[in-house]
Design an enzyme around this catalytic site. Structure first.
Site, PDB file in Angstrom:
ATOM      1  N   GLY A 168       0.843  -1.204   0.000  1.00  0.00           N
ATOM      2  CA  GLY A 168       0.000   0.000   0.000  1.00  0.00           C
ATOM      3  C   GLY A 168       0.872   1.246   0.000  1.00  0.00           C
ATOM      4  O   GLY A 168       1.857   1.310   0.723  1.00  0.00           O
ATOM      5  N   ARG A 172       0.347  -4.789  -5.295  1.00  0.00           N
ATOM      6  CA  ARG A 172       0.340  -5.964  -4.404  1.00  0.00           C
ATOM      7  C   ARG A 172       0.518  -7.179  -5.316  1.00  0.00           C
ATOM      8  O   ARG A 172      -0.237  -7.338  -6.274  1.00  0.00           O
ATOM      9  CB  ARG A 172      -0.977  -6.045  -3.646  1.00  0.00           C
ATOM     10  CG  ARG A 172      -1.163  -4.863  -2.697  1.00  0.00           C
ATOM     11  CD  ARG A 172      -2.101  -5.217  -1.577  1.00  0.00           C
ATOM     12  NE  ARG A 172      -2.474  -4.033  -0.809  1.00  0.00           N
ATOM     13  CZ  ARG A 172      -1.791  -3.572   0.230  1.00  0.00           C
ATOM     14  NH1 ARG A 172      -0.686  -4.159   0.616  1.00  0.00           N
ATOM     15  NH2 ARG A 172      -2.226  -2.505   0.883  1.00  0.00           N
ATOM     16  N   THR A 232       4.489   2.503   5.583  1.00  0.00           N
ATOM     17  CA  THR A 232       3.085   2.073   5.636  1.00  0.00           C
ATOM     18  C   THR A 232       2.339   2.968   6.615  1.00  0.00           C
ATOM     19  O   THR A 232       2.902   3.345   7.656  1.00  0.00           O
ATOM     20  CB  THR A 232       2.924   0.604   6.086  1.00  0.00           C
ATOM     21  OG1 THR A 232       1.547   0.365   6.428  1.00  0.00           O
ATOM     22  CG2 THR A 232       3.773   0.252   7.291  1.00  0.00           C
ATOM     23  N   ASP A 272       5.416  -4.814   6.066  1.00  0.00           N
ATOM     24  CA  ASP A 272       5.889  -6.133   6.465  1.00  0.00           C
ATOM     25  C   ASP A 272       5.780  -7.190   5.374  1.00  0.00           C
ATOM     26  O   ASP A 272       6.659  -8.040   5.240  1.00  0.00           O
ATOM     27  CB  ASP A 272       5.101  -6.590   7.693  1.00  0.00           C
ATOM     28  CG  ASP A 272       6.015  -6.812   8.876  1.00  0.00           C
ATOM     29  OD1 ASP A 272       7.175  -6.350   8.799  1.00  0.00           O
ATOM     30  OD2 ASP A 272       5.582  -7.457   9.826  1.00  0.00           O
ATOM     31  N   ARG A 282      -6.073  -3.282   8.371  1.00  0.00           N
ATOM     32  CA  ARG A 282      -6.631  -4.629   8.228  1.00  0.00           C
ATOM     33  C   ARG A 282      -6.061  -5.563   9.292  1.00  0.00           C
ATOM     34  O   ARG A 282      -6.761  -6.370   9.857  1.00  0.00           O
ATOM     35  CB  ARG A 282      -6.279  -5.148   6.826  1.00  0.00           C
ATOM     36  CG  ARG A 282      -7.165  -6.234   6.347  1.00  0.00           C
ATOM     37  CD  ARG A 282      -7.146  -6.434   4.847  1.00  0.00           C
ATOM     38  NE  ARG A 282      -5.894  -6.111   4.188  1.00  0.00           N
ATOM     39  CZ  ARG A 282      -5.829  -5.646   2.943  1.00  0.00           C
ATOM     40  NH1 ARG A 282      -6.935  -5.435   2.264  1.00  0.00           N
ATOM     41  NH2 ARG A 282      -4.666  -5.409   2.379  1.00  0.00           N
ATOM     42  N   ASP A 326       2.833  -0.580  11.964  1.00  0.00           N
ATOM     43  CA  ASP A 326       2.754  -1.887  12.638  1.00  0.00           C
ATOM     44  C   ASP A 326       4.021  -2.707  12.404  1.00  0.00           C
ATOM     45  O   ASP A 326       3.976  -3.931  12.388  1.00  0.00           O
ATOM     46  CB  ASP A 326       1.522  -2.660  12.132  1.00  0.00           C
ATOM     47  CG  ASP A 326       1.594  -2.954  10.639  1.00  0.00           C
ATOM     48  OD1 ASP A 326       2.394  -2.303   9.924  1.00  0.00           O
ATOM     49  OD2 ASP A 326       0.859  -3.848  10.183  1.00  0.00           O
ATOM     50  N   ASP A 383       0.127   2.025   8.466  1.00  0.00           N
ATOM     51  CA  ASP A 383      -0.344   1.214   9.599  1.00  0.00           C
ATOM     52  C   ASP A 383       0.519   1.339  10.857  1.00  0.00           C
ATOM     53  O   ASP A 383       0.059   1.024  11.950  1.00  0.00           O
ATOM     54  CB  ASP A 383      -0.426  -0.263   9.199  1.00  0.00           C
ATOM     55  CG  ASP A 383      -1.506  -0.505   8.148  1.00  0.00           C
ATOM     56  OD1 ASP A 383      -2.366   0.371   7.963  1.00  0.00           O
ATOM     57  OD2 ASP A 383      -1.488  -1.576   7.510  1.00  0.00           O
TER      58      ASP A 383
HETATM   59  O1  F6P Z   1      -1.240  -1.554   4.491  1.00  0.00           O
HETATM   60  C1  F6P Z   1      -1.792  -0.303   4.352  1.00  0.00           C
HETATM   61  C2  F6P Z   1      -3.284  -0.381   4.150  1.00  0.00           C
HETATM   62  O2  F6P Z   1      -3.736   0.920   3.879  1.00  0.00           O
HETATM   63  C3  F6P Z   1      -4.077  -1.000   5.296  1.00  0.00           C
HETATM   64  O3  F6P Z   1      -4.339  -0.116   6.344  1.00  0.00           O
HETATM   65  C4  F6P Z   1      -5.327  -1.416   4.573  1.00  0.00           C
HETATM   66  O4  F6P Z   1      -5.962  -2.437   5.271  1.00  0.00           O
HETATM   67  C5  F6P Z   1      -4.820  -1.869   3.252  1.00  0.00           C
HETATM   68  O5  F6P Z   1      -3.609  -1.185   3.034  1.00  0.00           O
HETATM   69  C6  F6P Z   1      -5.749  -1.623   2.096  1.00  0.00           C
HETATM   70  O6  F6P Z   1      -5.129  -2.100   0.956  1.00  0.00           O
HETATM   71  P1  F6P Z   1      -5.664  -1.902  -0.517  1.00  0.00           P
HETATM   72  O7  F6P Z   1      -5.441  -0.483  -0.904  1.00  0.00           O
HETATM   73  O8  F6P Z   1      -4.849  -2.845  -1.329  1.00  0.00           O
HETATM   74  O9  F6P Z   1      -7.114  -2.255  -0.491  1.00  0.00           O
END
Ligand code: F6P
Length: 319
Positions: free
Chosen positions: A11, A72, A126, A103, A172, A130, A128
């Site tokens: 992301g 991704r 990120t 991660d 998530r 995390d 997050d």
């Molecule tokens: O990892 C970052 C993040 O924004 C998370 O907080 C979220 O759950 C996820 O990516 C959403 O991913 P995507 O944009 O692929 O739906």
């Protein structure tokens, strides 16, 4: 080392561009050729490489997103996909790789380091926050400020109408962004994937707040705990108060990086190049107590959970 590569993966996060800028300019400053890999692991598999110059990263310090774009690419978990990508990578003559991501991206980075015998350095990027091994990941401060700004606005209308608002923030697999938002906004409740919650208890607490004179209630929900939709439905069946919901979604991922994120990104991007050239490998650069540190790319996820639990405790004691 004569030629290295850099990519952004997973992301996107505000601050990836300044991190990239710091990597590119630090490499050039050290006399090393630097190539960008477009679209993360997907571009790595396809050989989508571009030579970077100091000029190619001009004007991006203050821009959100990532000029290298991102992707991704779960296929990279498969050994045969990695073996094919290794050939493409070696053919390009890269001596090292810097990955700006979260991660999931570091798992791929760990495999590359171990299986291809290519030194890999991670830079935590990120929203997050995390990732064990750094107090802050690039993009978190910007995303947190966006969420706080939104909740402050929602609070005005919540108070005017005496309503309960459920606000869903990203995360998530982690409740860090949610609990930090709750802490910054004085939210009544925070629901995160790391801790159990009980709707009867939540509504009882909220009703008691109204009885003490509160004019609104804000519930912050991390998307990994439950959806705002479900939480709203559950709360509606237990109260006569009006309940509304807002999903902040990808708004949290966009926008200009905050000053904090620009500095963090510049420090970590520069450190990644410096450490790679010094011989470090299989590690992530992070910032702990304002010092640049190194942590293995493969880490103990429990630490991230403990950080959320600490913040949750802080929220409970101070709300
Ligand atoms: O990892 C970052 C993040 O924004 C998370 O907080 C979220 O759950 C996820 O990516 C959403 O991913 P995507 O944009 O692929 O739906």
């Amino acid at each position: 080392m004569k030629r290295i590569a850099v990519m952004t993966s997973g992301g996107d996060a505000a601050g990836m561009n300044p991190a990239l800028r710091a990597v590119v300019r630090s490499a050039i400053d050290a006399g090393v050729e630097i190539f960008g890999i477009r679209r993360g692991f997907a571009g790595l598999c396809e050989g989508d490489f571009v030579e970077m110059s100091a000029h190619s990263v001009s004007g991006i310090l203050q821009r959100g997103g990532t000029i290298l774009r991102t992707f991704r690419h779960p296929q990279f978990d498969r050994r045969e996909v990695r073996d094919a990508a290794a050939e493409v990578f070696h053919r390009a003559g890269f001596d090292g790789l810097i990955i700006i991501g979260g991660d999931g991206s570091f798992r791929g980075g760990h495999c590359i380091d171990a299986e291809w015998n290519v030194p890999v350095i991670g830079v935590p990027g990120t929203i997050d926050n995390d990732i064990p091994g750094t107090d802050y990941s690039i993009g978190y401060d910007t995303a947190l400020n966006i969420a706080v700004d939104a909740v402050d606005k929602i609070r005005d209308t919540a108070t005017s109408h005496g309503r309960i608002f459920v606000v869903e923030v990203m995360g998530r697999n982690s409740g860090m962004l949610a609990v930090a938002t709750g802490l910054c906004c004085g939210a009544e409740e925070v629901l995160v994937p790391e801790a159990p919650f009980d709707y009867d208890e939540i509504v009882r607490d909220i009703e008691q707040g109204y009885n003490r004179g509160k004019q609104h209630a804000i519930i912050i929900v991390a998307e990994g705990a439950t959806s705002a939709h479900t939480a709203t439905e559950q709360i509606r069946t237990r109260t006569t108060k009006e309940v509304r919901m807002v999903v902040l979604g990808h708004i949290q991922r966009g926008g200009d990086p905050s000053a904090f994120d620009r500095i963090l990104a510049t420090r970590l991007g520069h450190a990644a190049v410096e450490r790679l050239l010094d011989g470090a490998r299989g590690v992530m650069v992070g910032l702990k107590a304002n010092e640049v540190t190194l942590t293995p790319l493969k880490k103990d996820r429990n630490k991230a959970r403990q950080a959320v639990e600490y913040m949750l405790g802080l929220h409970h004691c101070t709300r």
